[in-house]
Design a protein around this motif. Sequence first.
Motif, PDB file in Angstrom:
ATOM      1  N   LEU A 119       0.829  -1.201   0.000  1.00  0.00           N
ATOM      2  CA  LEU A 119       0.000   0.000   0.000  1.00  0.00           C
ATOM      3  C   LEU A 119       0.867   1.255   0.000  1.00  0.00           C
ATOM      4  O   LEU A 119       0.547   2.247  -0.676  1.00  0.00           O
ATOM      5  N   ALA A 123       0.714   4.218  -2.826  1.00  0.00           N
ATOM      6  CA  ALA A 123       0.484   5.611  -2.450  1.00  0.00           C
ATOM      7  C   ALA A 123       1.684   6.495  -2.791  1.00  0.00           C
ATOM      8  O   ALA A 123       1.523   7.643  -3.231  1.00  0.00           O
ATOM      9  N   ALA A 135       0.155   5.865   4.195  1.00  0.00           N
ATOM     10  CA  ALA A 135      -0.710   4.738   3.846  1.00  0.00           C
ATOM     11  C   ALA A 135      -0.306   3.473   4.593  1.00  0.00           C
ATOM     12  O   ALA A 135      -1.160   2.736   5.105  1.00  0.00           O
ATOM     13  N   LEU A 343      -6.197   3.764   0.965  1.00  0.00           N
ATOM     14  CA  LEU A 343      -5.652   4.501  -0.172  1.00  0.00           C
ATOM     15  C   LEU A 343      -6.516   5.702  -0.529  1.00  0.00           C
ATOM     16  O   LEU A 343      -5.996   6.778  -0.859  1.00  0.00           O
TER      17      LEU A 343
END
Length: 508
Positions: A119, A123, A135, A343
Amino acid sequence: MPTPTRLRLAGLAERLPERARTHLRQGYWTRLVPVLALVALATHVPSFARPVWSPDEGFLATQARMLADGGVLYDTVVDRKPPLLPWLYQACFAVFGSASLWPLRTLAVVAHLVTAILLASIARGRWGNRAGAGAGLLYLLVSIGLSPEDTQAATFEVFMLPAMVAAFRYAERRRWLAAGIAVALCSLTKQTGGAVLLPVLWMLLQDARRRGVRWPPALFKIGFGFAVPIALVAVILTKPKGFLFWVVTGSGDYASFGGAWLQMLGRAFGNLGILAAAGLGFLYPVGRRLWLEYRQRPLPVAGAEHGSTTDLWVWLLSSVVAVSVGFHFFGHYYLQLMPPLVLLGTGAVATSAIRWKPVLVYTTVAATVFWGLALGWPGEQMSRNTEVATAVAAQTTPKDTVLVWGMHPELYWLADRKPASRYLTAGFLTNYSGGKDGSPNVGEQFSVNNAWQTFDKELANGLPEVFVDDSGIAPYQPVLVPRIENLLDTHYEMIGVIGDTVVYRLKH
């Protein structure tokens, strides 16, 4: 005399250690990953505090022992789930022994860490370094933002998330074959993980439209990457017919809406409210952004590019559909919503004037509350199960079999006794599942296809030494299931009552 080339090489060799140290000090990932690892471990420390957190863990642990004893998946060992996690449990038991789930809990922490790193990578590529770090941290903090039984257990959703996020990340980078493989791995951990295929296909179509290229070759790569791992598992590593039935076609009645819709809606909105409270710090910016767009006011941009988040909304929509399939709305299902929500929240903060500090402070405070809740979570059910398992072990030998008539298969694992049937819960024989107390679709006639015939054959080979009636007042209690009532009246005598659990022993 040294040549100029040799002098340059010697100087480079002397500078390499210093450059390496500088890179380590300045490297984005070398600084971020250790922090994320520490947060992942800290937030999930409570998972090591008790032997079993949920019936799913007990089911997997019992299943793994049956497989180690020569059981055959989707034949003499059955479940409605794909095979990757049962195999992982079996592998851990083979290496570390089957007396504790700490190796699985450790791997669950690793799964959360990998999810956070992926993630962060997504991001960072969209909104910069700070957003990437945000994130990763937000995910780990909100990953415990549900009931502790749903977030601290080493169950299907936890191990599904890394592959799910990887599929999205690969698609974002137009690595279509890898995206298809990741979707397959996700689906082989839990069926609903395959919902990430929707945003993958969406990104494929948008990429083809934007670049003006043909999409069939990429679509073939996705399909090939998805089909090969599933075919390998279904055709070579398991029995094809059994895999098809248990993983794909055999859960129709279990997934029906039934008549317990008030219970299900209450659970759906209850868990949604808990998750919203845990993630309000980054969900508020999402709501604010939507409101401003609705009012057609320009968004205040603070140093970050306002990029499209349509693919994230498609991902969230697919996850909502996945959570809703089967109309059970268990808390651990909601883990699938967390990556796209994080997100979206990260993007809303990064592209607005909202500062990161209050977002992280609120989410940290909320995580601390859930962390403390997990440490102090009531253990009455666990204590009772331990007491029942101790009584069962005292009444049997390791060679004896046991039958638990209920929804707590962890009793087999805690007692260290072999199940008398492949059906580890009464749900297979009655179609009961948690929260369906008011459903009319519970009873012998709603069992898995041919389950009672198979069950009768299993008992014909030898009745279990101990029968544990763990049904309480559920709609599958023995007085409501004539076959079980007749079995108890004919062959068993009651030897003890622990809470609302009745223990019977075979008459000799």
